[in-house]
Write a protein that holds these residues in place. Sequence first.
Motif, PDB file in Angstrom:
ATOM      1  N   LEU A   1      10.827  -6.143 -21.003  1.00 28.64           N
ATOM      2  CA  LEU A   1      10.305  -4.862 -21.462  1.00 28.64           C
ATOM      3  C   LEU A   1       8.777  -4.870 -21.494  1.00 28.64           C
ATOM      4  O   LEU A   1       8.140  -5.915 -21.624  1.00 28.64           O
ATOM      5  CB  LEU A   1      10.850  -4.555 -22.855  1.00 28.64           C
ATOM      6  CG  LEU A   1      12.384  -4.588 -22.994  1.00 28.64           C
ATOM      7  CD1 LEU A   1      12.805  -4.089 -24.363  1.00 28.64           C
ATOM      8  CD2 LEU A   1      13.053  -3.760 -21.905  1.00 28.64           C
TER       9      LEU A   1
ATOM     10  N   MET B   1       5.786  -3.783 -23.631  1.00 33.06           N
ATOM     11  CA  MET B   1       5.428  -3.390 -24.993  1.00 33.06           C
ATOM     12  C   MET B   1       3.953  -3.009 -25.130  1.00 33.06           C
ATOM     13  O   MET B   1       3.546  -2.568 -26.212  1.00 33.06           O
ATOM     14  CB  MET B   1       5.743  -4.524 -25.965  1.00 33.06           C
ATOM     15  CG  MET B   1       7.191  -4.965 -25.967  1.00 33.06           C
ATOM     16  SD  MET B   1       7.522  -6.281 -27.180  1.00 33.06           S
ATOM     17  CE  MET B   1       7.468  -5.345 -28.721  1.00 33.06           C
TER      18      MET B   1
ATOM     19  N   LEU C   1       3.623   2.270 -30.010  1.00 37.91           N
ATOM     20  CA  LEU C   1       4.803   1.443 -29.729  1.00 37.91           C
ATOM     21  C   LEU C   1       6.052   2.298 -29.566  1.00 37.91           C
ATOM     22  O   LEU C   1       6.909   2.012 -28.722  1.00 37.91           O
ATOM     23  CB  LEU C   1       5.014   0.425 -30.853  1.00 37.91           C
ATOM     24  CG  LEU C   1       4.190  -0.855 -30.768  1.00 37.91           C
ATOM     25  CD1 LEU C   1       4.303  -1.655 -32.055  1.00 37.91           C
ATOM     26  CD2 LEU C   1       4.645  -1.714 -29.590  1.00 37.91           C
TER      27      LEU C   1
ATOM     28  N   ARG D   1       6.046   3.766 -26.075  1.00 41.38           N
ATOM     29  CA  ARG D   1       6.393   2.737 -25.089  1.00 41.38           C
ATOM     30  C   ARG D   1       7.874   2.394 -25.172  1.00 41.38           C
ATOM     31  O   ARG D   1       8.528   2.148 -24.147  1.00 41.38           O
ATOM     32  CB  ARG D   1       5.537   1.491 -25.321  1.00 41.38           C
ATOM     33  CG  ARG D   1       4.064   1.692 -25.092  1.00 41.38           C
ATOM     34  CD  ARG D   1       3.278   0.437 -25.424  1.00 41.38           C
ATOM     35  NE  ARG D   1       1.852   0.716 -25.554  1.00 41.38           N
ATOM     36  CZ  ARG D   1       1.088   0.274 -26.542  1.00 41.38           C
ATOM     37  NH1 ARG D   1       1.599  -0.501 -27.488  1.00 41.38           N
ATOM     38  NH2 ARG D   1      -0.194   0.587 -26.581  1.00 41.38           N
ATOM     39  N   PHE D   2       8.418   2.375 -26.378  1.00 41.32           N
ATOM     40  CA  PHE D   2       9.841   2.087 -26.548  1.00 41.32           C
ATOM     41  C   PHE D   2      10.684   3.110 -25.791  1.00 41.32           C
ATOM     42  O   PHE D   2      11.640   2.744 -25.081  1.00 41.32           O
ATOM     43  CB  PHE D   2      10.198   2.096 -28.037  1.00 41.32           C
ATOM     44  CG  PHE D   2      11.631   1.762 -28.336  1.00 41.32           C
ATOM     45  CD1 PHE D   2      12.047   0.443 -28.428  1.00 41.32           C
ATOM     46  CD2 PHE D   2      12.578   2.768 -28.527  1.00 41.32           C
ATOM     47  CE1 PHE D   2      13.378   0.123 -28.703  1.00 41.32           C
ATOM     48  CE2 PHE D   2      13.902   2.463 -28.796  1.00 41.32           C
ATOM     49  CZ  PHE D   2      14.301   1.135 -28.885  1.00 41.32           C
ATOM     50  N   GLU D   3      10.350   4.373 -25.911  1.00 39.04           N
ATOM     51  CA  GLU D   3      11.120   5.414 -25.228  1.00 39.04           C
ATOM     52  C   GLU D   3      11.010   5.272 -23.711  1.00 39.04           C
ATOM     53  O   GLU D   3      11.980   5.555 -22.982  1.00 39.04           O
ATOM     54  CB  GLU D   3      10.646   6.801 -25.670  1.00 39.04           C
ATOM     55  CG  GLU D   3      10.990   7.132 -27.117  1.00 39.04           C
ATOM     56  CD  GLU D   3      12.485   7.013 -27.404  1.00 39.04           C
ATOM     57  OE1 GLU D   3      13.293   7.440 -26.544  1.00 39.04           O
ATOM     58  OE2 GLU D   3      12.856   6.493 -28.471  1.00 39.04           O
TER      59      GLU D   3
ATOM     60  N   ASN E   1      10.813   2.440 -22.120  1.00 42.23           N
ATOM     61  CA  ASN E   1      11.718   1.346 -21.781  1.00 42.23           C
ATOM     62  C   ASN E   1      13.174   1.761 -21.866  1.00 42.23           C
ATOM     63  O   ASN E   1      13.988   1.375 -21.017  1.00 42.23           O
ATOM     64  CB  ASN E   1      11.454   0.153 -22.706  1.00 42.23           C
ATOM     65  CG  ASN E   1      10.210  -0.621 -22.338  1.00 42.23           C
ATOM     66  OD1 ASN E   1      10.257  -1.563 -21.555  1.00 42.23           O
ATOM     67  ND2 ASN E   1       9.069  -0.233 -22.892  1.00 42.23           N
TER      68      ASN E   1
ATOM     69  N   LEU F   1      11.477  -9.352 -24.804  1.00 39.43           N
ATOM     70  CA  LEU F   1      10.457  -8.506 -25.413  1.00 39.43           C
ATOM     71  C   LEU F   1       9.066  -8.943 -24.951  1.00 39.43           C
ATOM     72  O   LEU F   1       8.279  -9.521 -25.684  1.00 39.43           O
ATOM     73  CB  LEU F   1      10.573  -8.568 -26.936  1.00 39.43           C
ATOM     74  CG  LEU F   1      11.911  -8.055 -27.496  1.00 39.43           C
ATOM     75  CD1 LEU F   1      11.973  -8.218 -28.999  1.00 39.43           C
ATOM     76  CD2 LEU F   1      12.145  -6.598 -27.105  1.00 39.43           C
TER      77      LEU F   1
ATOM     78  N   TRP G   1      11.650  -3.528 -32.533  1.00 37.86           N
ATOM     79  CA  TRP G   1      12.312  -3.175 -31.272  1.00 37.86           C
ATOM     80  C   TRP G   1      13.700  -3.798 -31.186  1.00 37.86           C
ATOM     81  O   TRP G   1      14.641  -3.162 -30.713  1.00 37.86           O
ATOM     82  CB  TRP G   1      11.445  -3.631 -30.096  1.00 37.86           C
ATOM     83  CG  TRP G   1      10.349  -2.670 -29.755  1.00 37.86           C
ATOM     84  CD1 TRP G   1       9.603  -1.941 -30.637  1.00 37.86           C
ATOM     85  CD2 TRP G   1       9.868  -2.345 -28.452  1.00 37.86           C
ATOM     86  NE1 TRP G   1       8.675  -1.182 -29.962  1.00 37.86           N
ATOM     87  CE2 TRP G   1       8.809  -1.404 -28.626  1.00 37.86           C
ATOM     88  CE3 TRP G   1      10.194  -2.742 -27.174  1.00 37.86           C
ATOM     89  CZ2 TRP G   1       8.107  -0.872 -27.557  1.00 37.86           C
ATOM     90  CZ3 TRP G   1       9.485  -2.214 -26.088  1.00 37.86           C
ATOM     91  CH2 TRP G   1       8.463  -1.284 -26.277  1.00 37.86           C
TER      92      TRP G   1
ATOM     93  N   ARG H   1      16.197  -1.737 -33.173  1.00 40.56           N
ATOM     94  CA  ARG H   1      16.517  -0.455 -32.543  1.00 40.56           C
ATOM     95  C   ARG H   1      17.312  -0.654 -31.248  1.00 40.56           C
ATOM     96  O   ARG H   1      18.204   0.136 -30.922  1.00 40.56           O
ATOM     97  CB  ARG H   1      15.228   0.312 -32.277  1.00 40.56           C
ATOM     98  CG  ARG H   1      14.506   0.683 -33.569  1.00 40.56           C
ATOM     99  CD  ARG H   1      13.060   1.083 -33.331  1.00 40.56           C
ATOM    100  NE  ARG H   1      12.963   2.355 -32.625  1.00 40.56           N
ATOM    101  CZ  ARG H   1      11.829   2.853 -32.158  1.00 40.56           C
ATOM    102  NH1 ARG H   1      10.703   2.160 -32.311  1.00 40.56           N
ATOM    103  NH2 ARG H   1      11.810   4.009 -31.545  1.00 40.56           N
ATOM    104  N   LEU H   2      17.004  -1.703 -30.515  1.00 39.58           N
ATOM    105  CA  LEU H   2      17.750  -1.972 -29.281  1.00 39.58           C
ATOM    106  C   LEU H   2      19.201  -2.341 -29.568  1.00 39.58           C
ATOM    107  O   LEU H   2      20.115  -1.896 -28.864  1.00 39.58           O
ATOM    108  CB  LEU H   2      17.062  -3.094 -28.496  1.00 39.58           C
ATOM    109  CG  LEU H   2      15.739  -2.724 -27.816  1.00 39.58           C
ATOM    110  CD1 LEU H   2      14.984  -3.976 -27.398  1.00 39.58           C
ATOM    111  CD2 LEU H   2      15.984  -1.809 -26.611  1.00 39.58           C
TER     112      LEU H   2
END
Length: 534
Positions: free
Chosen positions: A156, A158, A187, A190-192, A194, A213, A266, A269-270
């Motif tokens: 990913l 980050m 962050l 960026r998470f969205e 990924n 990560l 992360w 949430r993942l």
Amino acid sequence: MSIIIPNMPHPRLILLLGLLIASLVYAGDPPPITITGHGPAVAIDPNFTGFNNQTGGTSKPWSQAHRRAMLTEIAPASLRIPGGTISTYWDMRNDRVFRAGPEVSVGDDVVLQENYIIGWMRNLARKPQPNPMADLARIPGAFAEAAQAPDFIFVLNMVTPGHDYYAQLWQRPVDPTPLSDDWWAMLADRFERNIDAIDRARSAGLRIRHLELGNEFFFGISAEPYISGGQQFKQGPSGKRKFDGPFITGAFPSLGEAYAYAANDWAKRLKERYSDVRISAVGGDATSLTQADRRRHWNRNVVSLLDRELIDAITLHVYTPVPADIDAFEGSSRLGHWIAHWKEHWLEMVELSAIPTDVDIWLSEWDNGFQRYPRDGTHALMGSFTLGQFLQTGQVRLTSYHQFADAFTDQGPRPIAQVLSLWAEASRGATSARAIEFAGEALLPHSLTPTVRTPQPSLEGWEFTDSGESPRILLTNYSHLTVEVDRDLFAHAFTEVTSLAFPDLASEAPATIQSNSLDPASITLPPFSVTVLR
């Protein structure tokens, strides 16, 4: 035969004498090989043997028939995408590297400030090559059975876009201080990005059950400013950098502790979104006392803050160079010398890095010929030795050789790829491995005497098992002798044997892989060979 030794022997004479005595002992008829027991069972991932895969500089790489053919022939259990350093600059929405330029810009085609990007990446980022999911989706279809296709280890991103991008996007100054509201908001965006890539990959039929990560965030300040912070820099052909322009605060500045808080967030949430994934976080590997504190103390400062309930493993990268004088040795001493050299580097790295002993490890990049790459039979057998050493740690669950693009030529797989193919055949689907303990095998001579503790046995074996299949055995014969092993020494009735041998260790030509039914009495291991029993 008499040997006269001077009163004050020269150190090199002692080394040569040791080699002579070892070779005299080694040249005799070997005693019968017996099995005295097994080492402790080591837990491994069913996708233990794989490759790092970086194709960011190639347009639609899996549309190339030869690349797909090599993948199906080598058949690794996993592929790591989009690769290592390249993942730091990967545009998860456009399936390629972020475009680089003299100024940051926003929009559908984000442009990163090229002078914050590590030097070797800039040419890739100036003209990004498409690696669309539809192209990756050609991989499963290349295999006769879906189960034979590799799983994907997804790295990913980050850290990019950086806060210079978000300042333009939000049209206001941004506070990049770790744990600030803006830091978390960057962050989250960026998470969205990924999540979008993972969802599209899974929809395209790719098995993604391993998530990393990020990649190598432990380098010192200014190495990669979007990660650790620093000034803009220009890097000349010699690698020397000239720093100028504004300073940027990276996603994980200072000693990097903020990375642990981001990784924990992360991972939580993942796992809420993808219940079947396993997740690794960046671990540190130091190789010198002169390296930055950030790198040398990463495992103490950062890894110690990771939530072990959420993070399944840490990633390490091991690059051991070829001994400088490897060409001075031939045959078994050539291998023995390289093996002794590798052990010294490994022990030094473990000590300098303070690698935790109670954590699982993914070796998501490794290469024991780094920067002096021979690609010959010695290197291939060193690959078998290295994987065995990783298992001996009791911590390494998953491995990715660096890298698949170097695994083949127009003529076919390289020797190292052939060895890794047999390791993948033996270990695929297995959840446990244990060493086979032999007696009667010879020891490999070498010339490194000052700190090497134990000579390497010339025969190694590993037994791989899972709950639903009979064990598979992998045997490596590092000697110049043909070895016969009595089949009755094994508890299971194996019926098939696959082997490859390298009669000329200095040759880079592929070896001949042979598959046969087993002889009812014994198992023949050719000189310099790797053999799998099923």
